[in-house]
Enzyme design. Structure first.
Site, PDB file in Angstrom:
ATOM      1  CB  SER A   3     -13.625 -12.647 -19.056  1.00 58.75           C
ATOM      2  OG  SER A   3     -12.458 -13.127 -18.410  1.00 58.75           O
ATOM      3  CE  LYS A   4     -11.020  -9.245 -25.585  1.00 54.82           C
ATOM      4  NZ  LYS A   4     -12.122  -9.892 -26.235  1.00 54.82           N
ATOM      5  NE  ARG A   5     -10.118 -12.932 -15.675  1.00 50.75           N
ATOM      6  CZ  ARG A   5     -10.547 -13.941 -14.935  1.00 50.75           C
ATOM      7  NH1 ARG A   5      -9.710 -14.819 -14.472  1.00 50.75           N
ATOM      8  NH2 ARG A   5     -11.835 -14.064 -14.650  1.00 50.75           N
ATOM      9  CG  HIS A   6     -12.087 -18.008 -18.549  1.00 48.46           C
ATOM     10  ND1 HIS A   6     -12.883 -16.936 -18.215  1.00 48.46           N
ATOM     11  CD2 HIS A   6     -11.804 -18.645 -17.391  1.00 48.46           C
ATOM     12  CE1 HIS A   6     -13.087 -16.935 -16.911  1.00 48.46           C
ATOM     13  NE2 HIS A   6     -12.433 -17.944 -16.382  1.00 48.46           N
ATOM     14  N   GLY A   7      -9.796 -17.498 -22.603  1.00 48.34           N
ATOM     15  CA  GLY A   7      -9.482 -17.901 -23.971  1.00 48.34           C
ATOM     16  C   GLY A   7     -10.337 -17.099 -24.932  1.00 48.34           C
TER      17      GLY A   7
END
Ligand code: GLU
Length: 491
Positions: free
Chosen positions: A253-257
């Site tokens: 998800s966006k949290r990862h990049g």
């Protein structure tokens, strides 16, 4: 039998890695089987639909460089390929199921369903979904009420039985029908179909033989199999693809990049790198081989090469691929690809300014200097600033080779000046030879001799290869920069 598979995105967001992986695997499977790959837009959720997402879909795949054989933009025998243009069809099929007794009218209002949810929550009940209140209304009575009352149409899930299917990757999957989403809505009160109805009807009418989709859809598949049976159709073969995780083991998800194709493109990834890397998310091809072009992937792909285990998205590995593909690009092509990043970053004088013909020529000629070290296309202009603008003269200490002093730096820079005057006219090998000779004559290491020269010319101790830079700057400019540095160095 011709293989026909499809990518069926809902245009409610930007194209992301998960969607790309699904599309790519469907494309590769179809191509590996001489079959057809189809694009279908599942735009039944009108509240979340936005045409920018459709534009983003087309732009993303144009950039990625692979395309469908049938779809909204190219047409095909099963057109239209956009669900919002097929609403009549779904309505008719929902009514077919009513006639077959496999579906029923439901008159429960949203208020009743809300109250049911609230009641269950208050009682801490684990029951979920519809309580089947309308399931047993006699058909003639229900039909009469449907003529005047708002209603939905629900699937009558056969209770007390199990639904079994063979997933091509996961093997036999069995669900007790009583655990399947209780009698889901097929047609909403406004006449719009739900995902389940539209998806199954279209896969059937479009002759889809294989459904390769993300594992998050696995829970919907028993329901779809029940629907196929209710219609009296053969279900396609299903293959639920392994999840794509971040390195922490949680769903990517966006949290990862970056996750959207757009972000990767803007960052300066090459489509070949992204396609190559994503093709390996959940599949392995040949032992020891990492680089695959799209045709190579088409030739090698098979469902046996899929892994059951979740795939981990490794940004560093993707960057490695990108660096490899940047290196492999012919200089002219690389210059054309990197040019927009150079223009945007202001390399040619001001942000957004296009290069003059001379600047364009220097930029192209500089590709061999940077292609070995760039990870992103955007790195290329970042490394070449000194070719287009005079870098500020760094502090005197920057000119000093290791374990040396200012006096020595000054002496070496003067020697470097003579060297540069000659090297500007030589090819790299000859320039290096001249430099080595000069270093030997002076009894210094080559690296030490070149440090002050490099700093004077590029403004930094770390730069693209020096002799190539000298050639591109030209004799006059090199001498002017060296003189400027000499003036500033205390001597
Ligand atoms: N429209 C669904 C999606 O957005 C399609 C799922 C499927 O492939 O059946 O992913």
């Amino acid at each position: 039998m011709e293989v026909r598979d499809r990518y069926a995105p809902s245009p409610t967001g930007l194209q992301h890695i998960g969607g790309l992986r699904t599309a790519l695997f469907n494309y590769l499977f179809a191509k590996s089987q001489n079959g057809k790959f189809i694009l279908r837009l599942e735009d039944t959720d009108r509240t979340r639909f936005d045409p920018v997402y459709v534009e983003n879909l087309y732009a993303s795949f144009d950039w990625l460089g692979f395309h469908w054989d049938e779809g909204p933009d190219v047409g095909g025998p099963a057109a239209p390929y956009v669900q919002s243009e097929r609403f009549e069809t779904y309505k008719n099929y929902a009514h077919d199921l009513l006639e077959k007794g496999a579906a029923y009218y439901c008159f429960c209002t949203p208020q009743r369903l809300d109250a049911l949810r609230a009641e269950r929550a208050a009682a801490h009940s684990s029951a979920a979904g519809y309580d089947r209140l309308c399931r047993d209304i006699p058909a003639h009575e229900a039909a009469a009420r449907a003529a005047r009352e708002p209603h939905t149409i629900r699937l009558k899930i056969p209770l007390g039985a199990a639904t079994v299917f063979d997933d091509l990757l996961l093997g036999r999957v069995e669900w007790q029908n009583d655990d399947v989403n209780p009698d889901p809505v097929l047609l909403k009160s406004d006449g719009f179909p739900t995902y389940h109805l539209a998806n199954v009807v279209d896969d059937h009418l479009m002759g889809i033989t294989h459904v390769l989709r993300a594992q998050e859809w696995l829970a919907s598949t028993p329901l779809h199999v029940i629907l196929y049976r209710a219609f009296g159709w053969d279900a396609p073969l299903f293959c639920h693809l392994p999840m794509v995780m971040g390195q922490d083991g949680k769903k990517l998800s966006k949290r990862h990049g970056a996750t959207s194709v757009d972000e990767f493109r803007k960052k300066g990834f090459l489509p070949e790198a992204l396609v190559n890397y994503v093709a390996l998310l959940g599949a392995s091809y040949e032992e020891g081989k990492e680089m695959y072009s799209l045709p190579e992937l088409c030739a090698r792909f098979s469902l046996e090469k899929l892994n059951k285990a979740p795939a981990v998205f490794d940004y560093k590995k993707l960057e490695w691929y990108n660096a490899q593909y940047i290196r492999m690009k012919p200089d002219g092509e690389l210059a054309a690809l990197a040019l927009p990043y150079a223009v945007q970053s202001g390399l040619f004088g001001a942000e957004g300014r296009a290069p003059s013909p001379e600047q364009r020529a220097v930029f192209s000629a500089a590709m061999p200097l940077v292609k070995e070290r760039a990870v992103f296309l955007s790195d290329i202009p970042d490394k070449l600033g000194y070719l287009f603008a005079e870098p500020p003269v760094p502090a005197a200490c920057e000119f000093i080779p290791k374990k040396s002093n200012t006096e020595e730096a000054l002496r070496l820079l003067k020697i470097g000046r003579e060297l540069a005057a000659v090297a500007a006219e030589l090819d790299d090998a000859a320039a290096e030879c001249a430099a080595k000779k000069a270093a030997e004559k002076e009894g210094v290491k080559l690296g030490d001799l070149l440090t002050p020269l490099r700093v004077a010319l590029t403004g930094s101790r770390v730069s693209p290869p020096l002799f190539g830079s000298i050639r591109l700057l030209g004799r006059e400019l090199c001498l002017a920069r060296i003189d400027r540095a000499l003036e500033k160095l205390p001597g």
